[in-house]
Design a protein around this motif. Structure first.
Motif, short mmCIF file in Angstrom:
data_model
loop_
_atom_site.label_atom_id
_atom_site.label_comp_id
_atom_site.label_asym_id
_atom_site.label_seq_id
_atom_site.Cartn_x
_atom_site.Cartn_y
_atom_site.Cartn_z
N GLY A 21 0.82 -1.20 0.00
CA GLY A 21 0.00 0.00 0.00
C GLY A 21 0.86 1.26 0.00
O GLY A 21 2.08 1.21 0.18
N TYR A 22 0.20 2.38 -0.18
CA TYR A 22 0.90 3.66 -0.33
C TYR A 22 1.63 4.06 0.95
O TYR A 22 2.82 4.41 0.93
CB TYR A 22 -0.10 4.74 -0.73
N GLN A 106 -6.87 -1.12 -5.10
CA GLN A 106 -6.54 -0.44 -3.84
C GLN A 106 -6.75 1.07 -3.96
O GLN A 106 -7.31 1.70 -3.07
CB GLN A 106 -5.09 -0.73 -3.46
N THR A 110 -9.54 2.31 -1.45
CA THR A 110 -8.95 2.99 -0.29
C THR A 110 -7.85 3.96 -0.74
O THR A 110 -6.67 3.73 -0.47
CB THR A 110 -8.37 1.97 0.71
N THR A 176 -10.52 -7.09 -3.43
CA THR A 176 -9.34 -6.26 -3.18
C THR A 176 -8.48 -6.92 -2.11
O THR A 176 -8.95 -7.25 -1.03
CB THR A 176 -9.76 -4.84 -2.70
#
Length: 212
Positions: A21-22, A106, A110, A176
């Motif tokens: 994720g980021y 993703q 989110t 996801t």
């Protein structure tokens, strides 16, 4: 050499963003994994945000190009058969491009709050060709002649779009972070889609109830 390092940074960052994720992917982690200095990352991409947006943009292009290669002209002019084919192609592309698909799922479900506006703008701009494909080709096959006399064409289009947008959103939400399940359950998803199309084509009630 710079081009090679740039490509390595890009690919490593893509894999880390898709996996972690980021927020969990730092510039330090990218630099360490790619075996480059953090300064080099900022030299090529200025900021982590800019690197991420470049990767999202590239991932959309990868999926769109894969969809174009996957799709082939169909003989059938039946609207629902073409819609079914269109959805099947999208699933095939998602399975064939797992990294890009995971990233976009993703980012869509989110999105990092600090770049939400940039992502929304990017998705809106990049979705235009797919919307055009829907409107210019697939939905042209839905004509008044194929509908009941009491069903208005634009009303039917809105209903079908609403149903399939909801179906697509549910699939995105459900899979996801569970890409292996998506691969294993493609047939199940397509079977559910067939059932939805059957209901849209023929209604909910039995013939006996319709005649009451």
């Amino acid at each position: 050499m710079d081009i090679e390092k740039n490509e390595r940074i890009f690919q490593v960052a893509k894999e880390l963003f898709a996996t972690l994720g980021y927020h969990q992917t730092s510039a330090n982690l990218i630099a360490e994994t790619a075996d480059v200095s953090k300064a080099l990352i900022f030299h090529h991409f200025q900021t982590k945000k800019n690197l991420y947006l470049n990767i999202i943009n590239d991932s959309i292009d990868v999926l769109m190009n894969a969809f174009e290669k996957e799709s082939h002209p169909q003989d059938s002019e039946d609207f629902f058969e073409q819609l079914k084919y269109f959805v099947k192609m999208k699933l095939n592309v998602a399975v064939s491009c797992p990294l890009e698909n995971q990233l976009l799922m993703q980012a869509f479900i989110t999105p990092p709050k600090e770049i939400m506006k940039e992502l929304e703008q990017l998705f809106m701009e990049k979705s235009k060709p797919m919307i055009a494909l829907n409107d210019d080709y697939i939905y042209q096959l839905l004509t008044p002649k194929s509908l009941r006399d009491d069903v208005e064409l634009n009303q039917a289009k809105r209903l079908i779009r609403t149903v399939f947008e909801g179906f697509s959103q549910r699939i995105i939400n459900e899979y996801t972070g569970k890409f292996e399940n998506l691969v294993d359950e493609t047939d199940k998803i397509l079977s559910e889609m067939d059932a939805i199309i059957d209901i849209l084509k023929y209604g909910v009630y039995t013939r006996e109830v319709n005649q009451l």
